[in-house]
Design a protein around this motif. Structure first.
Motif, PDB file in Angstrom:
ATOM      1  N   ILE A 141     -48.340 106.694 -70.407  1.00 20.97           N
ATOM      2  CA  ILE A 141     -47.746 107.047 -69.118  1.00 20.97           C
ATOM      3  C   ILE A 141     -47.151 105.855 -68.392  1.00 20.97           C
ATOM      4  O   ILE A 141     -46.061 105.950 -67.820  1.00 20.97           O
ATOM      5  CB  ILE A 141     -48.811 107.717 -68.211  1.00 20.97           C
ATOM      6  CG1 ILE A 141     -49.339 108.976 -68.879  1.00 20.97           C
ATOM      7  CG2 ILE A 141     -48.231 108.061 -66.852  1.00 20.97           C
ATOM      8  CD1 ILE A 141     -50.583 109.517 -68.251  1.00 20.97           C
ATOM      9  N   CYS A 142     -47.862 104.736 -68.409  1.00 22.61           N
ATOM     10  CA  CYS A 142     -47.480 103.645 -67.518  1.00 22.61           C
ATOM     11  C   CYS A 142     -46.486 102.673 -68.137  1.00 22.61           C
ATOM     12  O   CYS A 142     -46.394 102.535 -69.350  1.00 22.61           O
ATOM     13  CB  CYS A 142     -48.726 102.887 -67.076  1.00 22.61           C
ATOM     14  SG  CYS A 142     -49.818 103.925 -66.125  1.00 22.61           S
ATOM     15  N   ASP A 143     -45.750 102.026 -67.235  1.00 26.27           N
ATOM     16  CA  ASP A 143     -44.805 101.006 -67.678  1.00 26.27           C
ATOM     17  C   ASP A 143     -45.428  99.618 -67.578  1.00 26.27           C
ATOM     18  O   ASP A 143     -45.288  98.799 -68.473  1.00 26.27           O
ATOM     19  CB  ASP A 143     -43.545 101.024 -66.795  1.00 26.27           C
ATOM     20  CG  ASP A 143     -43.000 102.422 -66.654  1.00 26.27           C
ATOM     21  OD1 ASP A 143     -42.865 103.098 -67.676  1.00 26.27           O
ATOM     22  OD2 ASP A 143     -42.730 102.845 -65.511  1.00 26.27           O
ATOM     23  N   ARG A 144     -46.061  99.373 -66.443  1.00 25.72           N
ATOM     24  CA  ARG A 144     -46.615  98.042 -66.213  1.00 25.72           C
ATOM     25  C   ARG A 144     -48.047  98.156 -65.731  1.00 25.72           C
ATOM     26  O   ARG A 144     -48.502  99.220 -65.335  1.00 25.72           O
ATOM     27  CB  ARG A 144     -45.780  97.312 -65.150  1.00 25.72           C
ATOM     28  CG  ARG A 144     -44.454  96.815 -65.680  1.00 25.72           C
ATOM     29  CD  ARG A 144     -43.888  95.743 -64.794  1.00 25.72           C
ATOM     30  NE  ARG A 144     -43.708  96.203 -63.429  1.00 25.72           N
ATOM     31  CZ  ARG A 144     -43.707  95.381 -62.387  1.00 25.72           C
ATOM     32  NH1 ARG A 144     -43.918  94.085 -62.546  1.00 25.72           N
ATOM     33  NH2 ARG A 144     -43.513  95.857 -61.178  1.00 25.72           N
ATOM     34  N   ALA A 145     -48.759  97.038 -65.747  1.00 24.94           N
ATOM     35  CA  ALA A 145     -50.149  97.064 -65.296  1.00 24.94           C
ATOM     36  C   ALA A 145     -50.517  95.771 -64.610  1.00 24.94           C
ATOM     37  O   ALA A 145     -49.854  94.749 -64.772  1.00 24.94           O
ATOM     38  CB  ALA A 145     -51.081  97.311 -66.475  1.00 24.94           C
ATOM     39  N   LEU A 146     -51.586  95.871 -63.819  1.00 26.99           N
ATOM     40  CA  LEU A 146     -52.106  94.708 -63.102  1.00 26.99           C
ATOM     41  C   LEU A 146     -53.589  94.632 -63.442  1.00 26.99           C
ATOM     42  O   LEU A 146     -54.285  95.639 -63.428  1.00 26.99           O
ATOM     43  CB  LEU A 146     -51.898  94.951 -61.603  1.00 26.99           C
ATOM     44  CG  LEU A 146     -52.389  93.959 -60.559  1.00 26.99           C
ATOM     45  CD1 LEU A 146     -51.575  94.162 -59.290  1.00 26.99           C
ATOM     46  CD2 LEU A 146     -53.851  94.142 -60.218  1.00 26.99           C
ATOM     47  N   ILE A 147     -54.048  93.426 -63.785  1.00 27.76           N
ATOM     48  CA  ILE A 147     -55.481  93.268 -64.040  1.00 27.76           C
ATOM     49  C   ILE A 147     -56.118  92.639 -62.823  1.00 27.76           C
ATOM     50  O   ILE A 147     -55.665  91.601 -62.339  1.00 27.76           O
ATOM     51  CB  ILE A 147     -55.742  92.387 -65.289  1.00 27.76           C
ATOM     52  CG1 ILE A 147     -55.052  92.980 -66.517  1.00 27.76           C
ATOM     53  CG2 ILE A 147     -57.253  92.259 -65.537  1.00 27.76           C
ATOM     54  CD1 ILE A 147     -55.241  92.162 -67.776  1.00 27.76           C
ATOM     55  N   LEU A 148     -57.153  93.304 -62.336  1.00 31.30           N
ATOM     56  CA  LEU A 148     -57.827  92.844 -61.128  1.00 31.30           C
ATOM     57  C   LEU A 148     -59.235  92.405 -61.516  1.00 31.30           C
ATOM     58  O   LEU A 148     -59.936  93.094 -62.256  1.00 31.30           O
ATOM     59  CB  LEU A 148     -57.882  94.003 -60.137  1.00 31.30           C
ATOM     60  CG  LEU A 148     -58.028  93.695 -58.652  1.00 31.30           C
ATOM     61  CD1 LEU A 148     -56.851  92.878 -58.154  1.00 31.30           C
ATOM     62  CD2 LEU A 148     -58.126  94.988 -57.861  1.00 31.30           C
ATOM     63  N   GLU A 149     -59.644  91.225 -61.035  1.00 29.12           N
ATOM     64  CA  GLU A 149     -61.007  90.786 -61.299  1.00 29.12           C
ATOM     65  C   GLU A 149     -61.573  90.128 -60.063  1.00 29.12           C
ATOM     66  O   GLU A 149     -60.984  89.189 -59.542  1.00 29.12           O
ATOM     67  CB  GLU A 149     -61.023  89.829 -62.490  1.00 29.12           C
ATOM     68  CG  GLU A 149     -62.367  89.816 -63.173  1.00 29.12           C
ATOM     69  CD  GLU A 149     -62.439  88.750 -64.257  1.00 29.12           C
ATOM     70  OE1 GLU A 149     -61.611  88.788 -65.180  1.00 29.12           O
ATOM     71  OE2 GLU A 149     -63.307  87.869 -64.152  1.00 29.12           O
ATOM     72  N   ARG A 150     -62.699  90.595 -59.612  1.00 29.82           N
ATOM     73  CA  ARG A 150     -63.354  90.097 -58.397  1.00 29.82           C
ATOM     74  C   ARG A 150     -62.378  89.919 -57.239  1.00 29.82           C
ATOM     75  O   ARG A 150     -62.344  88.877 -56.589  1.00 29.82           O
ATOM     76  CB  ARG A 150     -64.049  88.775 -58.680  1.00 29.82           C
ATOM     77  CG  ARG A 150     -65.333  89.022 -59.429  1.00 29.82           C
ATOM     78  CD  ARG A 150     -66.204  87.813 -59.470  1.00 29.82           C
ATOM     79  NE  ARG A 150     -67.017  87.858 -60.665  1.00 29.82           N
ATOM     80  CZ  ARG A 150     -67.178  86.820 -61.496  1.00 29.82           C
ATOM     81  NH1 ARG A 150     -66.596  85.679 -61.259  1.00 29.82           N
ATOM     82  NH2 ARG A 150     -67.946  86.954 -62.544  1.00 29.82           N
ATOM     83  N   GLY A 151     -61.541  90.893 -57.046  1.00 28.18           N
ATOM     84  CA  GLY A 151     -60.633  90.874 -55.903  1.00 28.18           C
ATOM     85  C   GLY A 151     -59.388  90.040 -56.086  1.00 28.18           C
ATOM     86  O   GLY A 151     -58.580  89.914 -55.175  1.00 28.18           O
ATOM     87  N   GLN A 152     -59.245  89.432 -57.277  1.00 29.91           N
ATOM     88  CA  GLN A 152     -58.051  88.607 -57.472  1.00 29.91           C
ATOM     89  C   GLN A 152     -57.207  89.140 -58.616  1.00 29.91           C
ATOM     90  O   GLN A 152     -57.716  89.724 -59.566  1.00 29.91           O
ATOM     91  CB  GLN A 152     -58.465  87.169 -57.764  1.00 29.91           C
ATOM     92  CG  GLN A 152     -58.821  86.418 -56.488  1.00 29.91           C
ATOM     93  CD  GLN A 152     -59.372  85.060 -56.760  1.00 29.91           C
ATOM     94  OE1 GLN A 152     -60.292  84.917 -57.546  1.00 29.91           O
ATOM     95  NE2 GLN A 152     -58.817  84.055 -56.115  1.00 29.91           N
ATOM     96  N   VAL A 153     -55.911  88.896 -58.524  1.00 30.72           N
ATOM     97  CA  VAL A 153     -55.009  89.322 -59.588  1.00 30.72           C
ATOM     98  C   VAL A 153     -55.124  88.326 -60.736  1.00 30.72           C
ATOM     99  O   VAL A 153     -54.978  87.125 -60.544  1.00 30.72           O
ATOM    100  CB  VAL A 153     -53.555  89.356 -59.070  1.00 30.72           C
ATOM    101  CG1 VAL A 153     -52.608  89.737 -60.195  1.00 30.72           C
ATOM    102  CG2 VAL A 153     -53.426  90.325 -57.923  1.00 30.72           C
ATOM    103  N   VAL A 154     -55.434  88.851 -61.943  1.00 26.81           N
ATOM    104  CA  VAL A 154     -55.504  87.967 -63.109  1.00 26.81           C
ATOM    105  C   VAL A 154     -54.125  87.858 -63.740  1.00 26.81           C
ATOM    106  O   VAL A 154     -53.642  86.767 -64.022  1.00 26.81           O
ATOM    107  CB  VAL A 154     -56.525  88.504 -64.136  1.00 26.81           C
ATOM    108  CG1 VAL A 154     -56.560  87.626 -65.366  1.00 26.81           C
ATOM    109  CG2 VAL A 154     -57.900  88.583 -63.488  1.00 26.81           C
ATOM    110  N   ASP A 155     -53.502  88.996 -63.918  1.00 24.52           N
ATOM    111  CA  ASP A 155     -52.190  88.987 -64.572  1.00 24.52           C
ATOM    112  C   ASP A 155     -51.452  90.285 -64.274  1.00 24.52           C
ATOM    113  O   ASP A 155     -52.062  91.309 -63.995  1.00 24.52           O
ATOM    114  CB  ASP A 155     -52.372  88.819 -66.087  1.00 24.52           C
ATOM    115  CG  ASP A 155     -51.141  88.182 -66.718  1.00 24.52           C
ATOM    116  OD1 ASP A 155     -50.125  88.012 -66.011  1.00 24.52           O
ATOM    117  OD2 ASP A 155     -51.197  87.859 -67.917  1.00 24.52           O
ATOM    118  N   ILE A 156     -50.125  90.208 -64.350  1.00 20.39           N
ATOM    119  CA  ILE A 156     -49.298  91.402 -64.191  1.00 20.39           C
ATOM    120  C   ILE A 156     -48.297  91.399 -65.335  1.00 20.39           C
ATOM    121  O   ILE A 156     -47.724  90.355 -65.647  1.00 20.39           O
ATOM    122  CB  ILE A 156     -48.522  91.389 -62.854  1.00 20.39           C
ATOM    123  CG1 ILE A 156     -49.495  91.379 -61.667  1.00 20.39           C
ATOM    124  CG2 ILE A 156     -47.581  92.589 -62.758  1.00 20.39           C
ATOM    125  CD1 ILE A 156     -48.822  91.234 -60.317  1.00 20.39           C
ATOM    126  N   GLY A 157     -48.118  92.539 -65.981  1.00 14.92           N
ATOM    127  CA  GLY A 157     -47.130  92.542 -67.067  1.00 14.92           C
ATOM    128  C   GLY A 157     -46.996  93.897 -67.725  1.00 14.92           C
ATOM    129  O   GLY A 157     -47.460  94.915 -67.192  1.00 14.92           O
TER     130      GLY A 157
END
Lengths: 274, 250
Positions: free
Chosen positions: B211-227
C-alpha cells in the motif's frame, strides 16, 4: 467565535436530541417530569416554608406557591446546566480522546437541552398565575426574552469554566455540588426578598441588604419575579436607576469572555489529562 | 503539494500528575516540581505529499500514537508546528469515537456530524457505510454489544466515507477477519489511487509494502530514517534482528 461553531450545528442538534432522549428514557411520564419535578418541589416548599416556617410574609395572601415556582424554575435551569456542565467534558472522555472538534460544544449542548426544558416549564408558571388569578405585568413580561438571554449567557459562562476545570481536578464536581446548594439559599426562591428590608429583620441584615444584589443570580431570579410581583422585583437604587440590572449585565459579559478565554487556554491539554 | 508538514515537533508529557487539589497545593507550598517530564516526541520533522501513502513504523512506546494524536488535533504540541492541508479522519484505535450506548446507526450519524457533514450528506453516505461495514443486521444494536471486529469494521467504514482528504489509520486492522482485512486493504489502495492521502501505523509490515510509498522509522520519539517503503522495512527488521542477537549474546 460562534461562527465556527455553526459548522457543527448538525452535531449540536444530534447531541441535544440525544441528551433529551436519554434523560427521559424508561420513564413513564417522559417529558412531563420537567414540569412534575418543580411542581412537586413547589408543594414541598409551600408546606415546609410557607406554612411551617412562615416565610411567606410580605407576599399577597396565597401567592406563596406561585412565588416559589416562579423562582424555582429559572433556578432549576441554572442548576441543571451547571451541574451537568461540570461533567460535560469529563463524561465524554472516550470521544474527546479520539477525535477533535470544538469542545465548547459539550457545555453548550448541555445549556441548550436545559433551555429546551426551561421554556415550556416557564410557560407553566404563566398558566398557574392565570389559574390563581394573579395579575401578570405585561411590561415586565415583554422583557422575558432578554431575561432568558441574560441568564443563558451567565449560565454558559459558569458551565464553560467548571467543565474544563473538572477535567484537571475532579474535586470541582464536589465543590460545585456544595456551592450550588449555598447559592440557591442566597437567591430569593423560598423567601421573598422584601424580607431583607422589612423592619422586623435583624438590623445588620437590613444594613447589608444591598450587598445581596451582588449575586447575579439573585438579580436574575428577581427579574422573573417582577413579572408577577412588581414589589418583589429588583429594587430600584436611589442613586442609579437600574443599577443592579446594569451590574448583572456587565458581570455576565465579563464572566462570559473570561470563561471563554480560560476554556480555550486550558483546552490545549484536555486531550492528555482527561 | 504537501498534505502534511511537520516541523521540529516536540511533545513532553507530565508524569505523576496528581488529580487532586490537595496534592497540588501541598507541592505548591513546598515549592517542588509538580511533575516529571517525559519526552514523547523529540524534534520530529517530515512531510507527506498529497496523494501519498505514508507508513510510520516503530516499536511500542516509540511515540507513534502521540504523533497521531498531534496530527488529528487531539493533543497540542509543546513546540514546532504541524500544518495540515485538508480534512483529517483519524482512526486512532479500534472503534475510535464510537459511543458505547448508542446504536450503530446513531454512531454513524454522530460521527458524520462530528466531521462536519450536513444532514443531506449524512443521508447520502449512511447506506454506503452500512453496506461496507456488513453490519446491516446489527445496525440498531448498541455498540457496547458489538465484538471488537464489528467495532473495527464500523469505525473503518465511517472513516473512509466522511469525505476526508487525509486518513490516519492506527493498528485498527489488527482485528477483523481475513476477508474483511482483505477488503480493507483493497479499499485503502482504492483510496490511495483516488488521490487521497493515507498515513498508516501498523505492526503487520507485510501489507504495508503493497500500500505505502514511503515510510518513517520512529524510535524513542526521534526520527531514525525516512525513505522508500521496502528499504525502510528491511532496515527496521535488520535492526530488530541485530538487537535481538545482542540481547542473546549478553
Amino acid at each position: 467565535m460562534l461562527a465556527h461553531l455553526m459548522k457543527y450545528k448538525e452535531l449540536m442538534y444530534f447531541l441535544v436530541h440525544k441528551e433529551l432522549r436519554i434523560r427521559y428514557r424508561n420513564s413513564l411520564f417522559g417529558f412531563f417530569w420537567t414540569l412534575l419535578e418543580p411542581l412537586g418541589l413547589m408543594v414541598i416548599y409551600t408546606v415546609v416554608f410557607g406554612y411551617l416556617v412562615n416565610l411567606n410574609k410580605g407576599l399577597p395572601e396565597g401567592a406563596y406557591p406561585l412565588y416559589v415556582l416562579a423562582g424555582l424554575i429559572p433556578w432549576t435551569f441554572f442548576n441543571n446546566s451547571v451541574r451537568k456542565g461540570t461533567k460535560a467534558l469529563s463524561g465524554n472522555a472516550s470521544l474527546i480522546k479520539k477525535v477533535y472538534f470544538p469542545r465548547e460544544i459539550f457545555p453548550l449542548t448541555m445549556l441548550i437541552s436545559n433551555l429546551v426544558n426551561f421554556i415550556p416549564a416557564f410557560a407553566l408558571v404563566l398558566v398557574m398565575a392565570m389559574v390563581m388569578n394573579q395579575p401578570i405585568h405585561g411590561d415586565q413580561l415583554a422583557l422575558l426574552p432578554g431575561m432568558i438571554l441574560l441568564q443563558a449567557f451567565f449560565t454558559l459562562g459558569v458551565a464553560l469554566l467548571v467543565s474544563v476545570l473538572n477535567v484537571y481536578y475532579r474535586d470541582v464536581e464536589f465543590i460545585v455540588n456544595l456551592l450550588m446548594r449555598a447559592w440557591m439559599y442566597l437567591c430569593p426562591i423560598i423567601y421573598p426578598m422584601s424580607r431583607l428590608y422589612s423592619r422586623d429583620t435583624d438590623p445588620v441584615v437590613q444594613q447589608l441588604a444591598d450587598l445581596y444584589w451582588l449575586n447575579p443570580m439573585a438579580v436574575i431570579i428577581s427579574l422573573y419575579h417582577g413579572i408577577f410581583f412588581p414589589e418583589q422585583g429588583v429594587p430600584a437604587h436611589p442613586a442609579v436607576p437600574g443599577l443592579w440590572i446594569i451590574y448583572t449585565i456587565l458581570v455576565t459579559i465579563i464572566l462570559f469572555f473570561a470563561a471563554w478565554y480560560l476554556f480555550r487556554k486550558m483546552n490545549r491539554r484536555v486531550g492528555e489529562v482527561i | 503539494m504537501e498534505a502534511i508538514v511537520v516541523d521540529k515537533l516536540t511533545k513532553h508529557f507530565r508524569r505523576a500528575y496528581d488529580k487532586t487539589l490537595k496534592g497540588f497545593f501541598i507541592s505548591l507550598v513546598k515549592g517542588e516540581k509538580r511533575y516529571k517530564e517525559f519526552t514523547a516526541l523529540n524534534n520530529v520533522s517530515f512531510k507527506v505529499n498529497k496523494g501519498e501513502s505514508y507508513a510510520i513504523i516503530g516499536k511500542n512506546g516509540a511515540g507513534k500514537s502521540t504523533l497521531f494524536k498531534v496530527l488529528s488535533g487531539i493533543i497540542h504540541p509543546d513546540s514546532g508546528s504541524v500544518k495540515i492541508n485538508g480534512k483529517v479522519a483519524p482512526l486512532i484505535e479500534l472503534g475510535a469515537g464510537l459511543s458505547r450506548d448508542l446504536t450503530g446507526a446513531e454512531n454513524i450519524r454522530l460521527n458524520c456530524a462530528i466531521f462536519g457533514l450536513d444532514r443531506k450528506r449524512i443521508e447520502e453516505v449512511y447506506p454506503k457505510i452500512v453496506e461496507f461495514s456488513e453490519l446491516e443486521e446489527f445496525i440498531h444494536t448498541p455498540v457496547k454489544f458489538y465484538s471488537s471486529g464489528m467495532k473495527a469494521r464500523l469505525g473503518f467504514s465511517i472513516a473512509i466515507h466522511i469525505d476526508a482528504d487525509i486518513i490516519l489509520i492506527d493498528e485498527v486492522l489488527a482485528v477483523g477477519d481475513k476477508d474483511f482485512k482483505k477488503k480493507c486493504y483493497a479499499k485503502m489502495e482504492e483510496i490511495r489511487d483516488s488521490g487521497k492521502t493515507l498515513v498508516i501505523v501498523s505492526h503487520s509490515l507485510k501489507p504495508l509494502r503493497k500500500i505505502c510509498d514511503r515510510a518513517l522509522i520512529l524510535e524513542r520519539g526521534q526520527v531514525v530514517d525516512i525513505g522508500e517503503i521496502n528499504e525502510m522495512i528491511d532496515k527496521y527488521q535488520d535492526e530488530k534482528k541485530t538487537n535481538n542477537k545482542k540481547k542473546k549474546g549478553a
